[in-house]
Design an enzyme around this catalytic site. Structure first.
Site, short mmCIF file in Angstrom:
data_model
loop_
_atom_site.label_atom_id
_atom_site.label_comp_id
_atom_site.label_asym_id
_atom_site.label_seq_id
_atom_site.Cartn_x
_atom_site.Cartn_y
_atom_site.Cartn_z
N LYS A 89 0.81 -1.22 0.00
CA LYS A 89 0.00 0.00 0.00
C LYS A 89 0.84 1.27 0.00
CE LYS A 89 -4.45 -1.58 1.02
NZ LYS A 89 -4.30 -2.92 1.63
N GLU A 111 -9.96 6.87 3.62
CA GLU A 111 -10.85 5.93 4.31
C GLU A 111 -10.10 4.62 4.42
OE1 GLU A 111 -11.18 6.13 0.97
OE2 GLU A 111 -10.89 3.99 0.62
N SER A 377 1.68 -9.80 -1.22
CA SER A 377 1.32 -8.39 -1.01
C SER A 377 1.62 -7.86 0.38
CB SER A 377 -0.16 -8.19 -1.33
OG SER A 377 -0.97 -9.06 -0.57
#
Ligand SMILES: *Cc1c(COP(=O)(O)O)cnc(C)c1O
Length: 396
Positions: A89, A111, A377
């Site tokens: 991320k 968010e 990930s």
């Protein structure tokens, strides 16, 4: 590029920017500037420096020998779990915070569902000395207490969303409301390849560093710059978009997108959008989403909070419909088995999300001479309480 976004913000019939009038100026400002800014030498220099020295890139491409023996093929793991903050991320939040600064914004909103994107956003805001407000469903705040603590530690304000089911989609509504009310100084960092154009394309470009590095690393290790398969899990679709990006127009590479089946496709507790979804509009783009007969968004379910999303990004909806990508789905139980398998074979504890991609290894039929890259990930630290509980390791 056939599978990239077109000039109107569409991937085939998916995508676009279906937004309230009042958001138009913000989205339009971004649309007109994002490509120009991303190409500026100063921007690139700062981005590359941060990716290297702050995030820790390039992440290794690791040949998983014992896992390869088990599946009788050649498996490489792209180690996004080794990034700062523990997942892919941050590739995106570093890029978008630089974008916000170039656009002169002083206040960042985001968010978050599981809290991973919230942590990655709070991290780059601390780094850049920007105010950071993270909207999060009240239920998720309780479920994801360690990530809430990290965000607070980093100086972010975590605002509970108390409407509806008090989860991610309600937090998204709150964030959009904030953005409408603060159009001048506020930048909205979206955490996946979702939302109105240009977000899906911008996020995919920031994540595309994953496949860019894979090409160079595979050349060095295997003598060719592509694998036979790239496998990645899909929540909104950003880690998969990054891992697929430079191979989208290379049909010799099979792209495997893995969704969360939850308790099973027919159980009513699932997040496998490609199977259960229908065309509709969510978060400002036309895509596939899980919905009732009359178009109400259905509450998704997966053991992994990062895959617990009722839609997929428009790029993935198009990859599904055009059959460019192969879609698989994996249940909670299968993902948990894959967690244990990787941990015990390779000494790597994966995130629950990434374990869905690993669990698909037994389903793709890769041969002994073929090369498979699994995009790992994220790391499993955030999921340890679940693992101890499910593997009955508590008190041993
Ligand atoms: C958030 C998250 C995902 C799902 O998001 P995508 O946008 O689909 O990549 C997958 N894995 C990890 C580790 C995550 O934190």
């Amino acid at each position: 590029m056939k599978y990239a976004v077109d000039e109107n913000g569409f991937y085939g019939k998916f995508g676009g920017a279906y937004i309230p009038e009042m958001l138009y100026p913000n989205v339009e400002e971004l649309r007109q500037n994002y490509l120009k800014i991303m190409q500026e030498p100063d921007f690139q220099a700062e981005l590359q420096m941060l990716l290297k020295d702050y995030v820790g890139r390039p992440t290794p491409l690791y040949f998983a020998k014992r896992l390869s023996e088990k599946y009788n093929t050649n498996i490489y793991l792209k180690r996004e779990d080794l990034n700062h903050t523990g997942a892919h991320k941050i590739n995106n939040t570093v890029g978008q915070v630089l974008m916000a600064k170039r656009l002169g914004k002083k206040r960042i909103i985001a968010e978050t569902g599981a809290g991973q994107h919230g942590v990655a956003t709070a991290t780059v805001c601390a780094l850049m000395d920007l105010e950071c407000i993270v909207y999060m469903g009240e239920v998720d705040i309780e479920r994801q207490a360690p990530n809430v603590a990290r965000m607070k530690m980093l100086g972010a304000t975590v605002v509970p969303a108390t409407s509806g089911s008090k989860t991610l989609k309600d937090a998204t509504n709150e964030a959009i409301r904030d953005w409408i009310n603060n159009p001048e100084d506020t930048y909205y960092i979206i955490g996946s390849v979702v939302g109105p154009h240009p977000y899906p394309d911008m996020v995919a470009r920031f994540q595309s560093v994953i496949s860019e590095e894979m090409m160079a690393q595979l050349s060095e290790k295997t003598g060719r710059d592509y694998p036979d398969y790239v496998v990645a899990c899909v929540g909104g679709g950003s880690n998969a978009a990054g891992a697929f990006y430079h191979y989208l127009d290379r049909p010799e590479v099979k792209l495997v997108a893995v969704e969360a089946a939850g308790l099973g496709i027919d159980s009513g507790e699932s997040a496998a959008t490609s199977v259960l979804g229908k065309e509709g509009i969510i978060h400002g783009s036309r895509t596939l989403l899980m919905q009732t007969e009359d178009g109400q968004v259905t509450e998704p379910y997966s053991i992994s909070a990062g895959l617990d999303y009722p839609g997929v990004g428009p790029m993935h909806a198009h990859l599904f419909e055009s059959k460019r990508a192969i879609f698989k789905n994996i249940t909670d139980e299968e993902a948990l088995q894959a967690v244990l398998e990787l941990t015990r074979l390779e000494g790597i504890i994966p995130a629950l999300e990434s374990a869905h991609a690993l669990a698909a290894l037994g389903r793709i039929g890769a041969g002994p001479d073929e090369v498979v890259v699994v995009n790992l990930s994220g790391r499993g630290d955030k999921d340890l309480a679940t693992y101890l509980d499910r593997f009955q390791l508590n008190g041993k």
